[in-house]
Design a protein around this motif. Structure first.
Motif: not given
Ligand SMILES: CSCCC(=O)C(=O)COP(=O)(O)O
Length: 975
Positions: A91, A138-139, A37, A132-134, A142, A166, A32, A21-23
């Motif tokens: 996103k 975006s991923q 944001y 990730s939801t991103g 990043l 997710k 973030l 997962d990212v965030a």
């Molecule tokens: C991965 S780049 C932007 C991150 C983002 O917008 C986001 O919401 C990440 O949430 P997550 O916990 O789903 O990785």
């Protein structure tokens, strides 16, 4: 690894893929929120204004909400970003905005300090993927632009919400299938309990992580999941690594350095690192377990994506995008339409994509080739086996060459390992050059795949060339050993090296870009070899003049020559192969182009259909709305019609009542008139029957007749009094008549108003009916499309029409009724007037009193008292009683209202008599007014105004009666 207290034990050994997962896991939530944001909210407006027309922006915005215009999109995007919404479209837009920030250097992504080292370490034995939801973009951005540098090289695959939510287990099942790895072999690290649960449900090994800035985990979470606080807690036992890899494959660190040394002599660590990042796939190890469970990783596609640092790769839709880009760089904005042909294309391209990675590994060592072949889909296996055969052939060939040379040149045996390394390095170099060329040309997956085929053959040609060079080199070394002093040899070697390097660098620049150039290069090699072959005898002939050693050399040279010839043939064959492959490549490229064109067309068609569907949907919506409105209007019209009908009813009732009233008033008037007539008649009769003497007596006149003075008696006086009273009564009756006439007038007015009302009420339904008709027409037109919806309004409309028709008819009837009712009302007055006129006319018919006197109507005769006294008495009775006028018939009193039709006749006769009397009186009265004429004049002067005429007539009549009753002037009597 250290799990927290009471957490389940963490067993990661079976995991061959680590999904992250990212965030809150790799990256802080604060970053973030405060950086990413915040950047989006700041840049949204500028970005959308600048890029609104770009297709990817349009698509992303559309995904947020359909039909969102720019003005609405800007605040919505800001708002959703502030709310940390997971909206997929949002996103995507965010990803596009981040791109600008990352590219400009404004943005640098945060990763926790343990992330980069862990990724590097895990990638040696495992695949790493991100979920990730991103958005995918975006991923990638990043992990390519972190504060710790570009760590994307360690990541094999990215998943976003197109794989599902997710927090739903199905998404993880999808990911497992995508990766072609069993769920239990995937380790998922996240800070979200819900995500951990969902992954666990799908069979993943879920691990929770706590990070600074994260919300504390719920207590029970640590009972259900292993909890870590750093990636360092996840350590893999090296022993699970594949045997092949440990035995023969160079380590991550070793291999690039070797290549570097071979190629450039010196290559610093930075370059090495760059290469690693550019071609991470080549360096990623494949776990032994992967052999059992093939894992499909879109390595080349990723590599391309990474190279471009912004292109989204991995999901089917993204792949379609890639393909479209490949074939048409001018219109390389991707489509995400998932048509069948696109899917097919994806599969094809994917297959092609996978080849290079595996081929690269194959070229490194045969054992790896075997391993990978088992992993690949069937279509690829054929190619791979061919490659493998070629490789083996090459290896054998190399060995043979080397052995021969070794045998021939025993002073300096060829270093087999070095030759292998050189070959390897050459191929790696070529591959890197090709990859770079692909990147620089911005060619995409499918072209890359065909180019890679070319590359393979190029490599073959290169190997052949290399072998030729090697052989040549060996021969030269040997020759120089035999002939030249060490110094010269070294010089020659160095000079050759320099030349070779120059050629290589030139080749490296040109090779990958054009197939034709590759072919030319291959031909050049052959030509060079031939040339050199032709030159060789010259050396030999020089040697002939030398010693016996020289003879030996000649033998060697001959052998060399033979070998070179063989190599030449092989090179030729390779060139032919190259040609064929090039042709095939061209065909494949053409096919790919066609397929892409088809894909484009289908995409366009799909778009058009989607647009049409949208329009149709909108139209249907509008039609439905219009139908609704029409239905509402119809309802309202029906209501109005109902109300109008009600009003008409009321008006009709009112009209009826008014008519009734008028009738009654008319009746009253008639009666009053008749009463008056009767009274008048009676007075007349009484007067007629009174002798001149009596009149005189009545008037109280004293007269001397024949010397006898006659004084009016008391009785005569009384008669006079009574006459007065009768006169008053008549006045009252006349007044009553007037009142009745007034009432009649009022009633007529009321009737008029009621009629007006009724007319209005009748008009209203008409208007409503018209409206209903229009509404009905509209409804019909509008409801053509939604047929079902049309039925109701139609029925409603028809009903309305029926109602309207009924209302119309009702209104017509009402009108007619009103008209009918009006006429008697109107007639009531004329009736009175007429009767009065008749009277007047009768009055005008001036008859001589004598005549009238002579003519005794039968009725009068019947009722005529026998004596004057009796006659007087009759008059007195009438006047005294002041009641309803009475008619005395055969001595019986009958109320005027009870009079029978025959009695009327007698009244008429009496009326005539009365008129005669009145006329006679007036006529006889020399000073009397020309009443008749005056009356007639009045009538004319009034223009026939009934009311005034009526009252005048009445007044005149009354006056006449009064005069007749009171006038004691003998003149009148004398007449
Ligand atoms: C991965 S780049 C932007 C991150 C983002 O917008 C986001 O919401 C990440 O949430 P997550 O916990 O789903 O990785």
């Amino acid at each position: 690894m250290s799990a927290e207290n009471s957490s389940p034990a963490l067993n990661v050994e079976k995991s061959i893929v680590i999904l992250l997962d990212v965030a809150g896991t790799t990256t802080s939530n604060t970053f973030l929120k405060d950086t990413l944001y915040s950047y989006v909210t700041k840049q949204a407006e500028t970005f959308l204004k600048e890029s609104w027309e770009e297709q990817e922006v349009k698509d992303a915005v559309k995904l947020i909400k359909d039909d969102l215009d720019q003005e609405a999109a800007i605040p919505l995007i800001k708002e959703l970003t502030e709310k940390n919404s997971d909206n997929e479209g949002l996103k995507k837009v965010q990803g596009l905005i981040y791109k600008k920030g990352y590219k400009s250097g404004e943005l640098k992504a945060h990763v926790f300090p343990d992330v980069a080292p862990a990724l590097e370490s895990w990638a040696k034995s495992r695949k790493i993927a991100i979920y990730s939801t991103g958005s995918l973009e975006s991923q990638q951005l990043l992990f390519t632009h972190t504060t710790e540098g570009d760590v994307s090289a360690h990541i094999s695959k990215y998943f976003d919400q197109s794989s599902g939510s997710k927090t739903e287990s199905a998404s993880y099942e999808t990911i497992s299938k995508e990766l072609e790895v069993k769920p239990e072999e995937i380790l998922f690290i996240t800070d979200s309990v819900d995500e951990a649960k969902a992954a666990k449900t799908a069979g993943f090994t879920s691990v929770l992580i706590t990070r600074d800035g994260n919300d504390a985990l719920p207590e029970e979470a640590s009972k259900n999941f292993p909890v870590i606080s750093s990636f360092q807690d996840v350590v893999f036992d090296k022993s699970v690594k594949r045997k092949n890899e440990e035995e023969s494959a160079p380590t991550e660190e070793e291999r690039p350095s070797k290549i570097a040394k071979t190629e450039n002599g010196v290559e610093d660590e930075k370059d090495k690192e760059e290469k690693k990042q550019e071609s991470p796939v080549k360096e990623s190890s494949v776990d032994a377990k992967v052999e059992d469970e093939p894992m499909e990783v879109d390595d080349v596609a990723e590599k391309e994506g990474i190279a471009d640092k912004g292109d989204v790769v991995s999901e089917p839709s993204a792949k379609t995008e890639e393909i479209t880009k490949t074939e048409d760089t001018a219109t390389n904005k991707a489509t995400e339409e998932k048509s069948d042909s696109s899917q097919k294309l994806i599969t094809e391209t994917k297959t092609e994509d996978e080849k290079p990675m595996e081929t690269d590994n194959n070229s490194v060592e045969t054992t790896t080739v075997e391993t990978i072949v088992t992993e690949l889909p069937k279509e690829i296996k054929v190619t791979e086996v061919t490659t493998k055969d070629t490789e083996e052939k090459k290896e054998v060939k190399n060995n043979e060459e080397i052995k021969k040379i070794e045998a021939a040149v025993d002073e300096k045996p060829c270093d087999k390992e070095e030759l292998k390394e050189a070959t390897k390095s050459e191929m790696n170099k070529t591959e890197i050059a090709v990859t770079e060329a692909i990147e620089s040309d911005k060619t995409e997956n499918s072209v890359a795949s065909t180019t890679l085929e070319i590359k393979e053959t190029t490599v073959e040609a290169e190997v052949s060339k290399k072998e030729t060079e090697e052989l040549k080199k060996q021969a030269e070394i040997k020759e120089s050993k035999l002939e030249e002093p060490t110094e010269t040899k070294v010089e020659k070697e160095e000079s050759k090296k320099v030349d070779e390097e120059e050629i290589k660098s030139t080749e490296n620049e040109n090779l990958p870009t054009k197939v034709e150039e590759t072919k030319t290069e291959a031909s050049k090699v052959v030509d060079d070899t031939k040339k050199e072959d032709q030159d060789e005898p010259k050396i030999i002939s020089t040697a002939d003049t030398k010693t016996a050693d020289t003879e030996k050399k000649v033998e060697v040279e001959v052998i060399n020559k033979e070998e070179l010839q063989k190599t030449d043939e092989e090179t030729k064959a390779a060139t032919e192969d190259t040609k064929m492959v090039t042709e095939e490549s061209k065909m494949v490229t053409e096919e790919t182009k066609m397929a892409t064109e088809e894909s484009k067309m289908i995409t366009e068609e799909t778009k058009m259909i989607t647009e049409e569907t949208k329009i149709a949907t909108e139209e249907t919506k509008m039609a439905t709305e219009e139908t609704k409105m029409a239905t509402e209007e119809t309802k309202m019209a029906t209501e109005e019609t109902k109300m109008a009908t009600e009003e008409t009813k009321v008006a009709t009732e009112e009209t009826k009542m008014a008519t009734e009233e008028t009738k009654m008033a008319t009746e009253e008037t008639k009666m009053t008139t008749e009463e008056t007539q009767m009274v008048t008649e009676e007075i007349k009769m009484a007067t007629e029957e009174t002798k001149t003497e009596d009149i005189k007596m009545v008037t109280g006149e004293t007269e001397t007749v024949s010397g006898e003075t006659k004084v009016p008696t008391e009785e005569t006086k009384k008669v006079a009094e009574d006459t007065k009273l009768a006169k008053e009564k008549t006045n009252v009756a006349i007044k009553e008549t007037n009142v009745a006439t007034e009432e009649s007038k009022a009633v007529i007015e009321e009737t008029k108003v009621a009629t007006e009302k009724s007319n209005i009420a009748t008009e209203k339904p008409k208007v409503v009916t018209e409206e209903s008709k229009v509404a009905a027409v509209e409804t019909k037109v509008v409801t053509e499309e939604p047929k079902v919806a049309t039925e109701e309004p139609k029925v409603a409309t028809e009903e309305t029409e029926v109602i309207t028709e009924a209302t119309k008819e009702g209104s017509e009837e009402t009108k007619v009724a009103t008209e009918e009712k009006k006429s008697p009302t109107d007639e009531s007055k004329p009736e009175t007037v007429e009767s009065l006129k008749m009277e007047t006319e009768e009055q005008q018919k001036v008859k001589p009193v004598e005549e009238s006197m002579d003519a005794e109507p039968s009725s009068v005769t019947d009722t005529k008292p026998e004596s004057a006294d009796e006659q007087k008495e009759t008059v007195v009775d009438i006047v005294d009683k002041k009641e309803e006028p009475k008619v005395v018939e055969n001595g019986e009193e009958i109320k005027a209202t009870e009079k029978k039709p025959e009695e009327k006749d007698s009244t008429v006769v009496e009326k005539e008599n009365k008129s005669d009397l009145a006329n006679g009186i007036e006529k006889s009265n020399g000073v009397g007014k020309e009443v008749t004429n005056g009356n007639s004049k009045d009538e004319k002067q009034n223009g026939g105004a009934t009311e005034s005429t009526d009252s005048n007539v009445e007044d005149i009549k009354v006056k006449k009666i009064e005069e007749a009753a009171t006038d004691t002037t003998p003149v009148s009597v004398q007449v």
